[in-house]
Design an enzyme around this catalytic site. Structure first.
Site, PDB file in Angstrom:
ATOM      1  N   ASP A 108       0.840  -1.196   0.000  1.00 62.88           N
ATOM      2  CA  ASP A 108       0.000   0.000   0.000  1.00 62.88           C
ATOM      3  C   ASP A 108       0.882   1.254   0.000  1.00 62.88           C
ATOM      4  O   ASP A 108       0.658   2.194  -0.761  1.00 62.88           O
ATOM      5  CB  ASP A 108      -0.886  -0.046   1.250  1.00 62.88           C
ATOM      6  CG  ASP A 108      -1.654   1.240   1.470  1.00 62.88           C
ATOM      7  OD1 ASP A 108      -2.616   1.474   0.727  1.00 62.88           O
ATOM      8  OD2 ASP A 108      -1.275   2.013   2.366  1.00 62.88           O
ATOM      9  N   GLU A 122      -1.943  -4.951  -4.035  1.00 57.06           N
ATOM     10  CA  GLU A 122      -1.012  -4.257  -3.136  1.00 57.06           C
ATOM     11  C   GLU A 122       0.036  -5.224  -2.590  1.00 57.06           C
ATOM     12  O   GLU A 122       1.228  -4.900  -2.551  1.00 57.06           O
ATOM     13  CB  GLU A 122      -1.773  -3.594  -1.984  1.00 57.06           C
ATOM     14  CG  GLU A 122      -2.636  -2.422  -2.458  1.00 57.06           C
ATOM     15  CD  GLU A 122      -3.349  -1.716  -1.318  1.00 57.06           C
ATOM     16  OE1 GLU A 122      -3.662  -0.539  -1.467  1.00 57.06           O
ATOM     17  OE2 GLU A 122      -3.620  -2.373  -0.281  1.00 57.06           O
TER      18      GLU A 122
END
Lengths: 225, 225
Positions: A44, A116
């Site tokens: 992320d 991610e």
């Protein structure tokens, strides 16, 4: 590793030096304690930085508010899920029996989180340059066709629909202040939703953009209610 | 560039290849359109990633929830402002006359934003490795003494005080679910603040940590009210 790891890595246009990282990135928490949540945490941040750096270079004249707006669009869960579908990640996910049964491999949040996690794995495997290449390959056209006028996925409409569905009055946006000169004016708009006692405020280079940012903030808050 | 740029760069333990980046990073938006907001956008992402990567390596056994909790502590505005003070950035800030008069060089938000802008500038100047060195030097001891048990700055207390000051009832935390086996249990807690119609939920490896995370989320929401 999944038996079809070669095909998957071909689709990802990335060959892992450490194939265990690939397996880990595909492992949803439903399949046990050795799962992709830590990689997702890392990925992320890695993705946020890769996109920020790309947008910073790509739009040398854009203001911070516009860059933030575009970034949040690019990294939103729905966009990531779309990329996961394009890469056909669904069948590669390693899920626990419960998630498997309930269609976890089609769920947006799981798909987006996996993208991610994969970027986190690529970062550990070969560093930031490799991540940037993957971002270019995976996000591809959608990154390269971005413009400062790319319409935000319409948060104002979403907010209005949310309120209407609950019989609440429509939102009213107010100008809090305008700053700067003609060619670089900044608008700060606010909106208060009495029905749920929520207020948000945002600044952008046009009223329209500031209103969309305000609506996005409110939509996020409402999602938590 | 500021006349005392050399001393400043000595304090930063970083010499800019392009000194204009340093000047830009110190330029608050109050001093005109050529300001540090874009660098702050970039620096925020760069810092997030440097800290995430550091924590990922530093705590190989930590869960995602704990990593997120520690990261949010490290990059919170107050922590960044503290670093700015340690680096004595205040007198170096380039502020417009209004901000200058009203003590902008002492304001936490401006100081913290400048630290981010500086990291954005370092990233453009010499890349991620240089950023990581600066993060190590600037955050220094506070990074290296972090432990998984580092108490969060007490959000539960802050939330309680906020409610008491307004004569509202105290928050009640509820267990939503517990998952996992004994050695890796996960607790999901929630808290609803009726007085402002806000709810939050969080998961962590202990009830106490999950409650703190919930309280942090609520405190953030209340700040926007």
């Amino acid at each position: 590793m999944a038996s079809n790891a070669k095909q998957l890595q071909d689709r990802l246009q990335y060959q892992f030096s450490d194939p265990q990282l690939l397996t880990l990135a595909l492992s949803h928490r439903s399949c046990g304690s050795n799962n992709n949540e830590r990689l997702e945490f890392l990925g992320d941040a890695v993705l946020g930085m890769a996109i920020s750096s790309f947008l910073f270079q790509r739009f040398p004249e854009a203001r911070e508010g516009d860059l933030s707006r575009i970034r949040s669009q690019v990294v939103r869960a729905e966009s990531l899920a779309e990329i996961a579908r394009k890469l056909d990640l669904g069948p590669e996910l390693l899920l626990g029996p419960g998630e498997m049964k309930s269609g976890g491999h089609r769920r947006d949040s799981i798909l987006g989180d996996t993208v991610e996690a994969l970027l986190g794995a690529v970062f550990l495997d070969q560093g930031l340059v490799a991540v940037e290449a993957c971002v270019q390959n995976w996000f591809g056209a959608s990154l390269n066709t971005l413009t400062l006028d790319t319409p935000v996925k319409d948060a104002k409409t979403a907010l209005q629909e949310w309120l209407q569905a609950r019989g609440k009055p429509l939102p009213e946006y107010r100008v809090v202040k305008t700053e700067g000169e003609d060619h670089s004016r900044l608008f700060t708009m606010s909106c208060k939703i009495d029905a749920v006692d929520e207020t948000a405020e945002a600044t952008a280079s046009s009223r329209r953009k500031a209103e969309q940012l305000v609506a996005e903030k409110l939509v996020k808050k409402l999602e938590n209610i």
